[in-house]
Design a protein around this motif. Structure first.
Motif, PDB file in Angstrom:
ATOM      1  N   LEU A 346     -10.121  -7.018  -3.351  1.00  0.00           N
ATOM      2  CA  LEU A 346      -9.588  -8.155  -4.093  1.00  0.00           C
ATOM      3  C   LEU A 346      -9.486  -9.350  -3.151  1.00  0.00           C
ATOM      4  O   LEU A 346      -9.525  -9.206  -1.933  1.00  0.00           O
ATOM      5  N   TRP A 347      -9.391 -10.528  -3.741  1.00  0.00           N
ATOM      6  CA  TRP A 347      -9.129 -11.736  -2.961  1.00  0.00           C
ATOM      7  C   TRP A 347      -8.392 -12.726  -3.859  1.00  0.00           C
ATOM      8  O   TRP A 347      -8.522 -12.714  -5.079  1.00  0.00           O
ATOM      9  N   ARG A 348      -7.579 -13.589  -3.216  1.00  0.00           N
ATOM     10  CA  ARG A 348      -6.906 -14.672  -3.917  1.00  0.00           C
ATOM     11  C   ARG A 348      -6.786 -15.858  -2.965  1.00  0.00           C
ATOM     12  O   ARG A 348      -6.363 -15.692  -1.822  1.00  0.00           O
ATOM     13  N   GLY A 349      -7.169 -17.030  -3.428  1.00  0.00           N
ATOM     14  CA  GLY A 349      -6.978 -18.243  -2.644  1.00  0.00           C
ATOM     15  C   GLY A 349      -8.174 -18.629  -1.801  1.00  0.00           C
ATOM     16  O   GLY A 349      -8.977 -17.792  -1.368  1.00  0.00           O
ATOM     17  N   ASP A 350      -8.287 -19.931  -1.553  1.00  0.00           N
ATOM     18  CA  ASP A 350      -9.350 -20.463  -0.701  1.00  0.00           C
ATOM     19  C   ASP A 350      -9.116 -20.062   0.753  1.00  0.00           C
ATOM     20  O   ASP A 350      -8.009 -19.763   1.165  1.00  0.00           O
ATOM     21  N   GLY A 351     -10.199 -20.093   1.525  1.00  0.00           N
ATOM     22  CA  GLY A 351     -10.064 -19.851   2.964  1.00  0.00           C
ATOM     23  C   GLY A 351     -11.185 -19.004   3.513  1.00  0.00           C
ATOM     24  O   GLY A 351     -12.127 -18.607   2.808  1.00  0.00           O
ATOM     25  N   ASN A 352     -11.073 -18.709   4.794  1.00  0.00           N
ATOM     26  CA  ASN A 352     -12.087 -17.979   5.545  1.00  0.00           C
ATOM     27  C   ASN A 352     -12.302 -16.580   4.981  1.00  0.00           C
ATOM     28  O   ASN A 352     -11.374 -15.918   4.534  1.00  0.00           O
ATOM     29  N   LEU A 353     -13.566 -16.135   5.022  1.00  0.00           N
ATOM     30  CA  LEU A 353     -13.903 -14.750   4.724  1.00  0.00           C
ATOM     31  C   LEU A 353     -14.347 -14.065   6.017  1.00  0.00           C
ATOM     32  O   LEU A 353     -13.840 -13.006   6.372  1.00  0.00           O
ATOM     33  N   TRP A 354     -15.296 -14.674   6.713  1.00  0.00           N
ATOM     34  CA  TRP A 354     -15.636 -14.245   8.070  1.00  0.00           C
ATOM     35  C   TRP A 354     -16.097 -15.464   8.848  1.00  0.00           C
ATOM     36  O   TRP A 354     -16.565 -16.452   8.284  1.00  0.00           O
ATOM     37  N   ASP A 355     -15.965 -15.394  10.163  1.00  0.00           N
ATOM     38  CA  ASP A 355     -16.338 -16.519  11.028  1.00  0.00           C
ATOM     39  C   ASP A 355     -16.907 -15.976  12.325  1.00  0.00           C
ATOM     40  O   ASP A 355     -16.197 -15.379  13.129  1.00  0.00           O
ATOM     41  N   PHE A 356     -18.223 -16.165  12.513  1.00  0.00           N
ATOM     42  CA  PHE A 356     -18.915 -15.782  13.745  1.00  0.00           C
ATOM     43  C   PHE A 356     -19.249 -17.013  14.587  1.00  0.00           C
ATOM     44  O   PHE A 356     -20.220 -17.005  15.330  1.00  0.00           O
ATOM     45  N   GLY A 357     -18.501 -18.060  14.483  1.00  0.00           N
ATOM     46  CA  GLY A 357     -18.824 -19.289  15.197  1.00  0.00           C
ATOM     47  C   GLY A 357     -19.709 -20.178  14.355  1.00  0.00           C
ATOM     48  O   GLY A 357     -19.238 -20.881  13.466  1.00  0.00           O
ATOM     49  N   ASN A 358     -21.013 -20.155  14.608  1.00  0.00           N
ATOM     50  CA  ASN A 358     -21.929 -21.001  13.835  1.00  0.00           C
ATOM     51  C   ASN A 358     -22.490 -20.293  12.597  1.00  0.00           C
ATOM     52  O   ASN A 358     -23.388 -20.793  11.934  1.00  0.00           O
ATOM     53  N   PHE A 359     -21.942 -19.110  12.294  1.00  0.00           N
ATOM     54  CA  PHE A 359     -22.295 -18.407  11.063  1.00  0.00           C
ATOM     55  C   PHE A 359     -21.000 -17.953  10.401  1.00  0.00           C
ATOM     56  O   PHE A 359     -20.276 -17.114  10.929  1.00  0.00           O
ATOM     57  N   LYS A 360     -20.690 -18.530   9.245  1.00  0.00           N
ATOM     58  CA  LYS A 360     -19.389 -18.253   8.631  1.00  0.00           C
ATOM     59  C   LYS A 360     -19.498 -18.254   7.122  1.00  0.00           C
ATOM     60  O   LYS A 360     -20.457 -18.778   6.537  1.00  0.00           O
ATOM     61  N   ALA A 361     -18.487 -17.677   6.493  1.00  0.00           N
ATOM     62  CA  ALA A 361     -18.398 -17.648   5.032  1.00  0.00           C
ATOM     63  C   ALA A 361     -16.959 -17.944   4.638  1.00  0.00           C
ATOM     64  O   ALA A 361     -16.021 -17.527   5.321  1.00  0.00           O
ATOM     65  N   TRP A 362     -16.807 -18.659   3.523  1.00  0.00           N
ATOM     66  CA  TRP A 362     -15.465 -18.979   3.043  1.00  0.00           C
ATOM     67  C   TRP A 362     -15.503 -19.117   1.527  1.00  0.00           C
ATOM     68  O   TRP A 362     -16.558 -19.227   0.908  1.00  0.00           O
ATOM     69  N   ILE A 363     -14.314 -19.103   0.946  1.00  0.00           N
ATOM     70  CA  ILE A 363     -14.156 -19.266  -0.497  1.00  0.00           C
ATOM     71  C   ILE A 363     -13.471 -20.602  -0.745  1.00  0.00           C
ATOM     72  O   ILE A 363     -12.464 -20.924  -0.094  1.00  0.00           O
ATOM     73  N   ALA A 364     -14.012 -21.395  -1.667  1.00  0.00           N
ATOM     74  CA  ALA A 364     -13.424 -22.678  -2.050  1.00  0.00           C
ATOM     75  C   ALA A 364     -13.626 -22.874  -3.542  1.00  0.00           C
ATOM     76  O   ALA A 364     -14.751 -22.740  -4.036  1.00  0.00           O
ATOM     77  N   GLN A 365     -12.548 -23.148  -4.233  1.00  0.00           N
ATOM     78  CA  GLN A 365     -12.581 -23.356  -5.687  1.00  0.00           C
ATOM     79  C   GLN A 365     -13.308 -22.213  -6.389  1.00  0.00           C
ATOM     80  O   GLN A 365     -14.161 -22.425  -7.262  1.00  0.00           O
ATOM     81  N   ASN A 366     -13.000 -21.004  -5.961  1.00  0.00           N
ATOM     82  CA  ASN A 366     -13.489 -19.750  -6.555  1.00  0.00           C
ATOM     83  C   ASN A 366     -14.956 -19.455  -6.284  1.00  0.00           C
ATOM     84  O   ASN A 366     -15.477 -18.449  -6.767  1.00  0.00           O
ATOM     85  N   LYS A 367     -15.632 -20.284  -5.507  1.00  0.00           N
ATOM     86  CA  LYS A 367     -17.034 -20.040  -5.171  1.00  0.00           C
ATOM     87  C   LYS A 367     -17.153 -19.629  -3.708  1.00  0.00           C
ATOM     88  O   LYS A 367     -16.325 -19.992  -2.870  1.00  0.00           O
TER      89      LYS A 367
END
Length: 704
Positions: A346-367
């Protein structure tokens, strides 16, 4: 999927199941896990410093710091809760979701109007989003649409939930259906000064509802709207700002919500002070016209647009610490072809998912967004809130970045010449709630059958999404890695300044005769010992050769040792947990007066903390670099105690941090009278009570 392609994997553990790399984890307060059992929600408390793993599937929960703005969330008999005459509270009548017997029972007699209200009013920040969540368990009642949980007062719209949602869950605690997000009215101004500073400005003009003042700050048109103005000569009166002119300095005119400023006492002799928006009065109301009863399992109000786990408290606010999780070294460092797979419970809220420096993923406005260097791709639709499987792949051969969700290719972009950061770490810490079922990375290309965007992936990628067991079950079970630390030489206890056997005692004069009185000093403390037992601590009052006068001789017998100096302090050495240094420099000179260290090159050092070790890694000291002279190779530090020429100074690029509650420390080569004296989050202190130095090899057994 070829299991040999996996080079990093997490499941039911904060230890990489491929390499045994240990994650840096911290959470200094307890947290509650939610589980649905037989249609009702139950809470399971996880103590501070312990990872929060769901027992049913091994998923791990990460949460941001949290504050429940409602004191007494379980105690409706407190006077902060206002009750109508038809509302009856039975304190501590039932079992709460966390299994404590602290849930109140709320009973409504039939009626309408204010007699049916259970409410509480708070002052909240203007224009902020808040989330209200409550555990309620219906006691067999049937609610109608007139029975509601609502938020009134200074709020946007009419946020409300019908209590009839409980009708389909009789005698079961529910939470998700009773969660409400709302926004307080008002607008926070963009003040030209620090909001904690009360800068005043000279008033140059006044009309019925405007004032003009002079400022050197740059203020935009209507930047101050929503804020307040008050004046040095008008007591206890705040005026709301409804408009303002702008400029890069000079005259600014405010329009205020007042009919006649002059009559209020404002003049060109006044000085105006700008303030933040006023607090908004918001009321939480439970209104029920039906004959009904519920068990009250706790209520929470958070300043964020989503809910996090329940925080129980009494009359004072308790802060839930943020969960922090990172790994010192990126498993995709310096790779040109790799993939990252994450399965979210599950997840709730915007923010980081993973961060490898110059390779990262995040959630913003449900996307979901994925970024590689300067290239960013995202899902065209919302990411499912539960059960989302995500795979992002960088492929050097096809010069592409691809993003898949639940087996479907959601986005693909050209990506040329990308190389993952060599010196990055892997960070999971987020401003949102994240529960990871599993996480892994690959260092080989996984074929996908070349689907078009919006189509199902095939071949290796498709197989990965279909696979129930991505990580070997044997590796997951009972995984507590052994982490070996560098060998450390622990010195012998420091010898006493003076030590001599007692050959005679005169109890009338408190004089003891010793074999040799050399080294003892008047007015200094001494210790009488019998073997390893301290008999008495005394003070020397006089010395005449071998005759020493003490302030007491109680308990002393002939044959005891009289000792001045170290008696029972063992020798100590510390060893630091693994870290990667930015640069290592040997100290070639020390100026004690100026606390200056000389090294061959200072170019890699910054004004931060640094570690001092011997060349064989034994820890000597931790210092703060206060100043740097690159021309002469000088490092000025805050302390030079115990530092010697030949020691190594270094600053950490990263370091392993483990709460002492999450590891056992021992010695691979146990030695009598040598033991672990202290456990820290970044190292150990080892003690030695042998008369000679001893070299030992410490280890950690990590439980994460």
């Amino acid at each position: 999927m070829n299991n040999n392609a996996t080079n990093f994997s997490l499941e039911a553990s904060f230890v990489d199941l491929n390499s045994n790399a240990v994650g840096n984890f911290s959470r200094s307060s307890m947290v509650h896990l939610e589980r649905e059992v037989d249609g009702g929600v139950q809470l399971y408390p996880i103590p501070a410093h312990a990872p929060a793993f769901y027992s049913e599937d091994g998923a791990f929960l990460l949460e941001p710091a949290g504050i429940n703005l409602l004191t007494w969330p379980l105690a409706l008999n407190q006077n902060v809760w206002l009750k109508g005459s038809n509302v009856i509270i039975q304190p501590d009548e039932s079992v709460a979701p966390d299994s404590s017997h602290l849930a109140d029972r709320v009973i409504w007699a039939p009626g309408n109007g204010a007699t049916q209200l259970l409410k509480r009013t708070l002052q909240l920040d203007a224009s902020k989003s808040y989330t209200l969540s409550i555990f309620l368990r219906s006691r067999g009642a049937t609610f109608t649409n007139a029975d509601v949980l609502r938020v009134t007062g200074d709020v946007v719209g009419t946020p409300a939930i019908s209590l009839s949602v409980l009708n389909q869950f009789p005698n079961r605690y529910r939470l998700e259906e009773l969660t409400l997000t709302f926004k307080a009215t008002g607008q926070e101004p963009k003040l030209p000064n620090n909001p904690h500073e009360a800068t005043d400005y000279a008033v140059t003009a006044v009309t019925n509802n405007t004032i003009t003042f002079i400022t050197a700050n740059s203020i935009g048109v209507n930047d101050l709207v929503g804020g307040q103005a008050f004046f040095n000569n008008v007591v206890n009166r705040f005026f709301k700002i409804t408009a303002n002119t702008g400029g890069s300095g000079g005259a600014v005119t405010l329009t205020l919500d007042v009919a006649n400023l002059v009559a209020e006492g404002v003049s060109t002799a006044s000085r105006v002070i700008l303030a933040a928006a006023p607090k908004q009065n918001v009321t939480i109301e439970f209104y029920c016209e039906s004959t009904a009863a519920v068990d009250w399992g706790g209520i929470q109000l958070e300043e964020r647009p989503f809910r996090s786990s329940m925080i129980y408290q009494e009359g004072e606010l308790n802060v839930r610490a943020a969960t922090q999780l990172s790994f010192r070294n990126s498993p995709v460092a310096n790779l040109r072809t790799f993939g990252v797979f994450a399965e979210l419970k599950l997840w709730r809220g915007d923010g980081n998912l993973w961060d490898f420096g110059n390779f990262k993923a995040w959630i913003a406005q449900n996307k979901l967004f994925v970024q590689a260097g300067a290239t960013t791709i995202s899902t065209p639709d919302n990411l499912p809130g539960q059960g989302a499987k995500i795979f992002a792949q960088v492929a050097e051969g096809s010069s592409s970045l691809s993003l898949y969700v639940n087996g479907i290719l959601k986005a693909r972009s050209a990506l040329t010449g990308f190389v993952a950061d060599l010196n990055a770490n892997l960070t999971f810490t987020s401003d949102g709630v994240r529960a990871f079922q599993r996480f892994l990375t690959t260092d080989q290309l996984l074929l996908d059958g070349q689907p078009t965007v919006g189509s199902l992936a095939g071949q290796d990628v498709g197989e990965m999404f279909k696979s129930i067991l991505l990580i070997d079950a044997t590796a997951i079970s009972a995984h507590a890695p052994l982490l070996n630390l560098p060998p450390v030489t622990v010195p012998a206890p420091e010898a006493p300044i003076a030590k001599s056997p007692i050959t005679a005692i005169n109890t009338a004069t408190n004089v003891v005769t010793v074999g040799d009185g050399t080294g003892f000093i008047i007015s200094k403390p001494v210790t009488a010992m019998r073997g390893n037992i301290i008999i008495v601590r005394a003070t020397v009052t006089n010395i005449s050769g071998a005759n020493i006068t003490l302030n007491t001789t109680a308990g002393i017998v002939i044959g005891d040792l009289l000792i001045y100096g170290n008696v029972d302090q063992a020798g100590h050495a510390s060893v630091r947990f693994p870290f990667d240094p930015v640069d290592q420099q040997i100290i070639t000179a020390i100026d004690v007066a100026t606390k200056r260290l000389t090294v061959a090159s200072t170019l890699s050092f910054t004004k931060q903390r640094a570690f001092i070790t011997i060349p064989l890694y034994q820890d000597i000291a931790e210092v703060i670099i206060k100043n740097i002279d690159n021309t002469n190779g000088y490092l000025f530090v805050d302390n030079v105690t115990n530092i010697a020429v030949g020691n190594v100074i270094q600053q950490p690029f990263n370091e392993l941090i483990i709460s002492p509650a999450n590891y056992f420390a021992g010695l691979l080569n146990p030695v009598d009278k040598v033991a672990i004296a202290q456990k820290w989050a970044n190292g150990l202190v080892i003690e030695n009570r042998n008369p000679v130095p001893v070299t030992v090899r410490p280890y950690l057994r990590v439980y994460l």
